[in-house]
Design a protein around this motif. Sequence first.
Motif, mmCIF file in Angstrom:
data_model
loop_
_atom_site.group_PDB
_atom_site.id
_atom_site.type_symbol
_atom_site.label_atom_id
_atom_site.label_comp_id
_atom_site.label_asym_id
_atom_site.label_seq_id
_atom_site.Cartn_x
_atom_site.Cartn_y
_atom_site.Cartn_z
ATOM 1 N N VAL A 61 0.815 -1.216 0.000
ATOM 2 C CA VAL A 61 0.000 0.000 0.000
ATOM 3 C C VAL A 61 0.853 1.272 0.000
ATOM 4 C CG1 VAL A 61 -1.782 -1.245 1.260
ATOM 5 C CG2 VAL A 61 -0.245 0.288 2.510
ATOM 6 N N LYS A 62 2.153 1.148 0.025
ATOM 7 C CA LYS A 62 3.013 2.331 0.048
ATOM 8 C C LYS A 62 2.763 3.197 -1.175
ATOM 9 C CE LYS A 62 6.804 0.546 2.867
ATOM 10 N NZ LYS A 62 8.215 0.061 2.884
ATOM 11 N N GLY A 63 2.634 4.485 -0.943
ATOM 12 C CA GLY A 63 2.360 5.425 -2.025
ATOM 13 C C GLY A 63 0.894 5.577 -2.352
ATOM 14 N N ARG A 64 0.053 4.684 -1.808
ATOM 15 C CA ARG A 64 -1.386 4.746 -2.096
ATOM 16 C C ARG A 64 -2.213 5.067 -0.845
ATOM 17 N NH1 ARG A 64 -4.046 0.320 -3.650
ATOM 18 N NH2 ARG A 64 -2.672 -1.163 -2.599
ATOM 19 N N PHE A 65 -1.769 4.609 0.306
ATOM 20 C CA PHE A 65 -2.505 4.800 1.553
ATOM 21 C C PHE A 65 -1.779 5.799 2.442
ATOM 22 C CE2 PHE A 65 -4.824 0.415 1.892
ATOM 23 C CZ PHE A 65 -5.267 0.562 0.582
#
Length: 130
Positions: free
Chosen positions: A66-70
Amino acid sequence: QTQLVESGGGSVQAGGSLRLSCEVSGFSLSSFPARFCVGWFRQAPGKGREGVASMNSLGTYFTDAVKGRFTISRDNAGNVLYLAMNSLEPEDTGMYYCAASVGRYCRRGEELTSTPYDIWGRGTQVTVSS
């Protein structure tokens, strides 16, 4: 009474966004004691619970998927924990839980494991369709 109540889940198409909220009672997020963590976990059908994002006095932590999205954040009053989810994928589908380490130490490296978390909400469902 120490309690966590999640909201904000729903059904979206891939690429969409949702923001989950976790209302805190019985303690405050306005300041983080040492060794305290608060975070979000999820459980997909047929799979185990996994840590998605967490925060403590030292920073924020995210699972690679989820890094960069959450993004994880809290309100200024310290009553609500948020999880902003962008560019959602079908793989993000699951029940999302808010959790806090109120009575346990959250050691370094444990931020995204369930070990230190002793207070859990009941969850909010997120469904992402392709």
